[in-house]
Enzyme design. Structure first.
Site, PDB file in Angstrom:
ATOM      1  N   GLN A 127       0.837  -1.207   0.000  1.00 54.02           N
ATOM      2  CA  GLN A 127       0.000   0.000   0.000  1.00 54.02           C
ATOM      3  C   GLN A 127       0.870   1.255   0.000  1.00 54.02           C
ATOM      4  O   GLN A 127       1.517   1.552   1.019  1.00 54.02           O
ATOM      5  CB  GLN A 127      -0.879  -0.025   1.255  1.00 54.02           C
ATOM      6  N   GLY A 128       0.887   1.991  -1.109  1.00 54.60           N
ATOM      7  CA  GLY A 128       1.723   3.184  -1.223  1.00 54.60           C
ATOM      8  C   GLY A 128       0.937   4.457  -0.977  1.00 54.60           C
ATOM      9  O   GLY A 128       0.632   5.190  -1.923  1.00 54.60           O
ATOM     10  N   TYR A 129       0.608   4.703   0.280  1.00 54.52           N
ATOM     11  CA  TYR A 129      -0.092   5.941   0.648  1.00 54.52           C
ATOM     12  C   TYR A 129       0.877   6.927   1.326  1.00 54.52           C
ATOM     13  O   TYR A 129       1.129   7.997   0.815  1.00 54.52           O
ATOM     14  CB  TYR A 129      -1.232   5.641   1.641  1.00 54.52           C
ATOM     15  N   SER A 130       1.403   6.537   2.506  1.00 52.40           N
ATOM     16  CA  SER A 130       2.155   7.484   3.340  1.00 52.40           C
ATOM     17  C   SER A 130       3.437   7.956   2.663  1.00 52.40           C
ATOM     18  O   SER A 130       4.101   7.200   1.958  1.00 52.40           O
ATOM     19  CB  SER A 130       2.531   6.840   4.676  1.00 52.40           C
ATOM     20  N   SER A 164       4.484  -1.310   4.252  1.00 51.70           N
ATOM     21  CA  SER A 164       4.576  -2.685   4.768  1.00 51.70           C
ATOM     22  C   SER A 164       4.694  -3.659   3.603  1.00 51.70           C
ATOM     23  O   SER A 164       3.979  -3.531   2.606  1.00 51.70           O
ATOM     24  CB  SER A 164       3.330  -3.043   5.581  1.00 51.70           C
ATOM     25  N   GLU A 246     -10.502  -1.601   5.703  1.00 53.60           N
ATOM     26  CA  GLU A 246      -9.448  -2.006   6.641  1.00 53.60           C
ATOM     27  C   GLU A 246     -10.016  -2.646   7.901  1.00 53.60           C
ATOM     28  O   GLU A 246      -9.323  -3.334   8.619  1.00 53.60           O
ATOM     29  CB  GLU A 246      -8.586  -0.799   7.039  1.00 53.60           C
ATOM     30  N   SER A 371      -3.685   7.455  13.959  1.00 53.84           N
ATOM     31  CA  SER A 371      -3.143   7.550  15.320  1.00 53.84           C
ATOM     32  C   SER A 371      -4.249   7.847  16.342  1.00 53.84           C
ATOM     33  O   SER A 371      -5.361   8.239  15.979  1.00 53.84           O
ATOM     34  CB  SER A 371      -2.080   8.656  15.375  1.00 53.84           C
TER      35      SER A 371
HETATM   36  C1  LIG Z   1       3.556  -0.664  11.606  1.00 52.87           C
HETATM   37  C2  LIG Z   1       3.167   0.340  10.569  1.00 52.87           C
HETATM   38  C3  LIG Z   1       2.828  -0.072   9.298  1.00 52.87           C
HETATM   39  C4  LIG Z   1       2.464   0.863   8.317  1.00 52.87           C
HETATM   40  N1  LIG Z   1       2.178   0.418   7.045  1.00 52.87           N
HETATM   41  C5  LIG Z   1       1.886   1.316   6.077  1.00 52.87           C
HETATM   42  C6  LIG Z   1       1.668   0.898   4.721  1.00 52.87           C
HETATM   43  O1  LIG Z   1       1.741  -0.284   4.395  1.00 52.87           O
HETATM   44  N2  LIG Z   1       1.400   1.827   3.778  1.00 52.87           N
HETATM   45  C7  LIG Z   1       1.304   3.155   4.095  1.00 52.87           C
HETATM   46  O2  LIG Z   1       1.013   3.945   3.199  1.00 52.87           O
HETATM   47  N3  LIG Z   1       1.540   3.607   5.360  1.00 52.87           N
HETATM   48  C8  LIG Z   1       1.821   2.712   6.358  1.00 52.87           C
HETATM   49  N4  LIG Z   1       2.074   3.150   7.650  1.00 52.87           N
HETATM   50  C9  LIG Z   1       2.102   4.588   7.916  1.00 52.87           C
HETATM   51  C10 LIG Z   1       0.973   5.088   8.775  1.00 52.87           C
HETATM   52  O3  LIG Z   1      -0.207   5.173   8.029  1.00 52.87           O
HETATM   53  C11 LIG Z   1       1.418   6.473   9.313  1.00 52.87           C
HETATM   54  O4  LIG Z   1       2.493   6.245  10.210  1.00 52.87           O
HETATM   55  C12 LIG Z   1       0.314   7.203  10.033  1.00 52.87           C
HETATM   56  O5  LIG Z   1      -0.653   7.632   9.107  1.00 52.87           O
HETATM   57  C13 LIG Z   1       0.849   8.411  10.809  1.00 52.87           C
HETATM   58  O6  LIG Z   1       1.568   9.239   9.955  1.00 52.87           O
HETATM   59  P1  LIG Z   1       3.062   9.721  10.298  1.00 52.87           P
HETATM   60  O7  LIG Z   1       3.858   8.527  10.706  1.00 52.87           O
HETATM   61  O8  LIG Z   1       3.545  10.538   9.150  1.00 52.87           O
HETATM   62  O9  LIG Z   1       2.934  10.629  11.588  1.00 52.87           O
HETATM   63  P2  LIG Z   1       2.422  12.127  11.617  1.00 52.87           P
HETATM   64  O10 LIG Z   1       1.182  12.268  10.828  1.00 52.87           O
HETATM   65  O11 LIG Z   1       3.563  13.042  11.302  1.00 52.87           O
HETATM   66  O12 LIG Z   1       2.050  12.261  13.152  1.00 52.87           O
HETATM   67  C14 LIG Z   1       3.044  12.460  14.163  1.00 52.87           C
HETATM   68  C15 LIG Z   1       2.314  12.704  15.494  1.00 52.87           C
HETATM   69  O13 LIG Z   1       1.520  13.903  15.390  1.00 52.87           O
HETATM   70  C16 LIG Z   1       0.164  13.605  15.690  1.00 52.87           C
HETATM   71  N5  LIG Z   1      -0.717  14.398  14.818  1.00 52.87           N
HETATM   72  C17 LIG Z   1      -0.636  14.517  13.468  1.00 52.87           C
HETATM   73  N6  LIG Z   1      -1.630  15.291  13.006  1.00 52.87           N
HETATM   74  C18 LIG Z   1      -2.366  15.665  14.089  1.00 52.87           C
HETATM   75  C19 LIG Z   1      -3.518  16.460  14.263  1.00 52.87           C
HETATM   76  N7  LIG Z   1      -4.138  17.020  13.223  1.00 52.87           N
HETATM   77  N8  LIG Z   1      -4.003  16.627  15.528  1.00 52.87           N
HETATM   78  C20 LIG Z   1      -3.394  16.035  16.588  1.00 52.87           C
HETATM   79  N9  LIG Z   1      -2.271  15.288  16.488  1.00 52.87           N
HETATM   80  C21 LIG Z   1      -1.770  15.090  15.252  1.00 52.87           C
HETATM   81  C22 LIG Z   1      -0.006  12.122  15.420  1.00 52.87           C
HETATM   82  O14 LIG Z   1      -1.080  11.585  16.164  1.00 52.87           O
HETATM   83  C23 LIG Z   1       1.332  11.568  15.854  1.00 52.87           C
HETATM   84  O15 LIG Z   1       1.352  11.393  17.242  1.00 52.87           O
HETATM   85  C24 LIG Z   1       2.435   2.242   8.635  1.00 52.87           C
HETATM   86  C25 LIG Z   1       2.789   2.658   9.931  1.00 52.87           C
HETATM   87  C26 LIG Z   1       3.160   1.731  10.887  1.00 52.87           C
HETATM   88  C27 LIG Z   1       3.551   2.236  12.265  1.00 52.87           C
END
Ligand SMILES: Cc1cc2nc3c(=O)[nH]c(=O)nc-3n(C[C@H](O)[C@H](O)[C@H](O)COP(=O)(O)OP(=O)(O)OC[C@H]3O[C@@H](n4cnc5c(N)ncnc54)[C@H](O)[C@@H]3O)c2cc1C
Length: 394
Positions: A127-130, A164, A246, A371
């Protein structure tokens, strides 16, 4: 405590399983009993599952699943799988995320091309989202896809992260910006990208504190893509629809896995004597009671009586619960749990014991799939009707 756990396992009756479902359960349990032990290669395991007809049970009347199973049988399959000790599925993203999305939004040609290899366990997806600048705020996507003049092929350039299983996948669905200068959720397109493009796609595993590399950075440098799902510019709608898949039956299966993990912590507490500590006992019982509450919430939601906040409530509950279980697991194990590999930074993989792995890996639970903070915002806005959080330019 054992009796409580046994009751929890028996509580499947609440969901309204009939005799047909119990016959199906016997068939599933029998098959898994023979095949689930000793799986060494997860890719071969996917093909074994596909050949036996266990992939695509939830694809309904699309005609592409191996067999049509109703909701209760899907739950039975997921529960028995979780209980069998078989390895986590490499085919999960293709089967449970992309499959239903293609059934809803794909063309007939796309369904015929992509669904059969997923059902056979022959093609794996990621899944290429993040992206580094687009996680919680997914609309910040910068990866760009440019259509070649007069052609159907796009050239994809940019970086994804936390992808992932990208190191195992044959294909990746990528959310990319196809309209130059567009912002937020406008101008995005959902593309299917083959991963085998040396020089144009580079997968770099990310080493985690658990010692394993479950996810990756993925770099696209003019990678080819010719399959668009849902039409150019409609990527946001397709991407959000996929996120809706999901959740669902997997929640109940996840709770079976949780019950097994809680059972292991109880056994460890009995063996170490920690179970006589009143604080530990109180925490074990609390974990059990909360797991029970989560099950009722899941059944209520699957039965159609959940409200708009139900998925967010479920995510908040299980993520925190699982982290607390990890903390309890190392507490019960005592000082031995703090002894790890001699060199945590070593390039060679290291093995952690179950309590250490649970404690460390569950740190991710409050991040992925939305989150904790994001779930609370959803509940605040959609359920409590509190003022909306300010968003960037639209
Ligand atoms: C084990 C694992 C597997 C994953 N697999 C995939 C995958 O296969 N494909 C994919 O595309 N992604 C994947 N992800 C990514 C996941 O979707 C992102 O980590 C998640 O969306 C959070 O984004 P970020 O890591 O950029 O953190 P950020 O968005 O930068 O957040 C950092 C912190 O700030 C807080 N925060 C952010 N915005 C707000 C707000 N508006 N209000 C309050 N607090 C806020 C968050 O809660 C967090 O604590 C995976 C992540 C993990 C941990």
């Amino acid at each position: 405590m054992r009796k409580y756990l046994a009751n929890l396992r028996r509580s499947r009756v609440e969901f309204g399983f009939g005799q047909e479902d119990e016959d199906f359960r016997a068939e599933v349990r029998g098959w898994l009993g023979v095949h689930a032990g000793g799986v060494t290669d997860r890719r071969t395991w996917e093909r074994t599952l596909g050949a036996a007809g266990w992939i695509g049970l939830g694809w309904g009347a699309s005609g592409f699943g191996n067999r049509t199973a109703g909701l209760t049988q899907q739950v039975v399959w997921a529960e028995e799988y979780a209980r069998s000790g078989a390895p986590p599925r490499s085919g999960h993203i293709g089967e449970n995320l992309l499959g239903p999305t293609l059934i809803a939004h794909g063309t007939d040609e796309q369904k015929s091309r992509f669904l059969p290899p997923i059902a056979a366990g022959a093609e794996l997806w990621c899944q290429g989202y993040s992206e580094p600048g687009a996680g919680s705020d997914l609309a910040g996507i910068r990866t760009a896809a440019v259509r070649e003049p007069g052609g159907r092929t796009y050239r994809v350039t940019g970086q994804k992260i936390w992808t992932s299983l990208a190191h195992e996948a044959d294909w990746c669905f990528v959310l990319a910006r196809t309209e130059p200068g567009s912002v937020r959720h406008h101008g995005l397109t959902f593309l299917l990208v083959p991963m085998d493009q040396p020089g144009r796609i580079e997968v770099r595993p990310i080493r985690q504190m658990t010692g394993t590399s479950d996810f990756n950075e993925v770099f696209f440098d003019g990678a080819h893509a010719e399959h668009v799902v849902g039409g150019e510019g409609n990527g946001w709608r397709v991407a959000m629809s996929l996120l809706g898949f999901e959740r669902g039956v997997s929640t109940l299966a996840q709770q079976i896995g949780f019950a097994e993990e809680l059972g292991a912590v109880v056994r460890a507490a009995e063996e170490s004597g920690a179970v006589h500590d009143p604080v530990v006992r109180e925490r074990l019982v609390r974990q059990w009671a909360e797991l029970r509450t989560m099950r009722w919430n899941a059944l209520r939601t699957l039965g159609g009586s959940g409200d708009a906040g139900a998925p967010s409530v479920a995510k908040l509950l299980w993520a925190g619960w699982h982290q607390r279980l990890g903390e309890l697991a190392v507490l019960v194990r005592g000082a031995a749990a703090s002894v790890g590999p001699a060199d945590w930074s070593a390039a060679t993989p290291y093995e952690l014991d179950a309590s250490q792995h649970l404690f460390l890996f569950s740190r991710a639970d409050t991040i992925y799939g939305g989150s904790d903070q994001i779930q609370r915002t959803i509940i605040a806005e959609r359920v409590l009707g509190l003022p909306r959080e300010p968003k960037g330019a639209v």
